[in-house]
Design an enzyme around this catalytic site. Structure first.
Site, PDB file in Angstrom:
ATOM      1  CB  SER A  71      -0.945   0.021   1.197  1.00 59.57           C
ATOM      2  OG  SER A  71      -2.060  -0.786   0.927  1.00 59.57           O
ATOM      3  CE  LYS A  74      -3.592   0.669  -1.485  1.00 57.42           C
ATOM      4  NZ  LYS A  74      -4.364   0.282  -0.293  1.00 57.42           N
TER       5      LYS A  74
HETATM    6  O1  DON Z   1      -4.419  -5.016  -1.938  1.00 58.36           O
HETATM    7  C1  DON Z   1      -3.875  -5.508  -0.961  1.00 58.36           C
HETATM    8  O2  DON Z   1      -4.534  -6.073  -0.086  1.00 58.36           O
HETATM    9  C2  DON Z   1      -2.369  -5.392  -0.826  1.00 58.36           C
HETATM   10  N1  DON Z   1      -1.742  -5.514  -2.100  1.00 58.36           N
HETATM   11  C3  DON Z   1      -1.966  -4.082  -0.218  1.00 58.36           C
HETATM   12  C4  DON Z   1      -2.696  -3.760   1.067  1.00 58.36           C
HETATM   13  C5  DON Z   1      -1.925  -2.966   2.037  1.00 58.36           C
HETATM   14  O3  DON Z   1      -0.715  -2.884   1.997  1.00 58.36           O
HETATM   15  C6  DON Z   1      -2.714  -2.372   3.151  1.00 58.36           C
HETATM   16  N2  DON Z   1      -1.846  -1.843   4.158  1.00 58.36           N
HETATM   17  N3  DON Z   1      -1.852  -1.726   5.301  1.00 58.36           N
END
Ligand code: DON
Length: 315
Positions: A71, A74
């Site tokens: 994340s 993003k």
């Molecule tokens: O989409 C997802 O679930 C992961 N690729 C990324 C989610 C993420 O890193 C949330 N963070 N705390």
């Protein structure tokens, strides 16, 4: 008001103290397991890196250990999209906190396919679909070129981890569901391209060192202070950093604001990136996560650093 940088010896001492506190907390967390490949990571890894606007860098522990951006990507996909095409991506996305888990589908359904913000999964998938290029490969090239140029490190410093990509592509059904809802409402044109791009950007590797270096433009009004390259217009940079403060730590954003006081972005791979405007970028990496999916060690360490170096933006 410009605030002076702390003296190098004070930064070194605070970093060592913060690392010790953060490292001790790693035993209380668990690595993310819903992406099978992430479950294989050693939960005791812990590293911290700082890059300051005057070109100094500091690190402690596993700051050179590679991990996938997840994340934290993003912030940079949004930066790349806004740098190329302005704020158009916000035509179908709001800027408000969601109050729900990062993967939640509830508000997306209620709000007719318009994500709450670019740092929850739905908003990030929409943002990925706006990266330049017709295919996922072309969009990821754009994304990695952006990382390479903005950091001065070159795209080679940010390779895609194919095992992590494949692991999420095989299991990321909920992200596909978010994309299908947006497709239904006409918010994104192509589910497969958006989702593959999103999974690949999440599987792009960095280290705490390279993540802190990459983030210097966010610290410095959108211009990298070391290469002099303007990455974002100041107003766009302001918005992207402000969104970190309001939505970067998901539904732990309130306690993080109180305990740390820096716009931050977390990831399930264990990164927490924190921006001290005008002064420094700090990247923590500790894959042991707390209840809300944020790195337990990195959050604690940032609290120590922010207190000792008087970094909070709310002071
Ligand atoms: O989409 C997802 O679930 C992961 N690729 C990324 C989610 C993420 O890193 C949330 N963070 N705390």
């Amino acid at each position: 008001m410009t605030r002076p940088l702390p003296a190098p010896a004070d930064i070194e001492a605070a970093l060592a103290a913060a690392w010790k506190v953060g490292k001790a907390r790693c035993a209380d967390g668990k690595v993310a397991a819903y992406i099978p490949e992430l479950a294989r990571v050693d939960p005791s890894l812990f590293g911290l890196a700082i890059h300051t606007v005057d070109g100094q860098s500091y690190s402690h522990g596993d700051a050179q250990h590679p991990f996938t951006l997840q994340s934290a990507s993003k912030v940079f996909s949004l930066s790349a999209v806004v740098a190329a095409s302005g704020e158009k991506v916000f035509d179908h996305m709001s800027v408000e906190p969601s109050g729900d888990a990062f993967f939640s589908i509830v508000k997306l359904e209620e709000e007719k396919g318009q994500p709450r913000n670019p740092y929850i999964n739905a908003g990030a998938i929409l943002t990925s679909s706006h990266l330049q290029g017709a295919t996922a490969d072309a969009k990821i090239d754009r994304f990695r070129t952006f990382l390479g140029q903005s950091s001065g490190l070159g795209a080679g410093a940010f390779p895609v981890n194919e095992d992590v990509f494949r692991s999420e592509a095989d299991t990321g059904h909920r992200n596909r569901a978010l994309a299908e809802i947006m497709r239904h409402h006409g918010t994104i044109p192509d589910v497969e391209v958006a989702v593959e791009t999103y999974f690949r950007q999440c599987a792009t590797s960095c280290t705490a060192e390279s993540l802190a270096r990459l983030s210097l433009y966010l610290v410095n009004n959108g211009r990298d202070p070391l290469t002099g390259k303007r990455v974002l217009a100041p107003a766009s940079n302001h918005g992207i950093v402000a969104l970190m403060a309001t939505s970067g730590m998901y539904d732990e954003v309130g306690s993080h604001a109180i305990e740390v006081g820096l716009p931050s972005k977390s990831s399930v791979s264990g990164a927490v990136l924190a921006i001290a405007p005008g002064r420094m970028a700090i990247a923590g990496f500790g894959p042991a996560l707390g209840q809300k999916g944020n790195s337990i060690g990195a959050m604690k360490a940032l609290g120590v650093l922010a207190a000792r170096l008087e970094l909070s933006v709310y002071r």
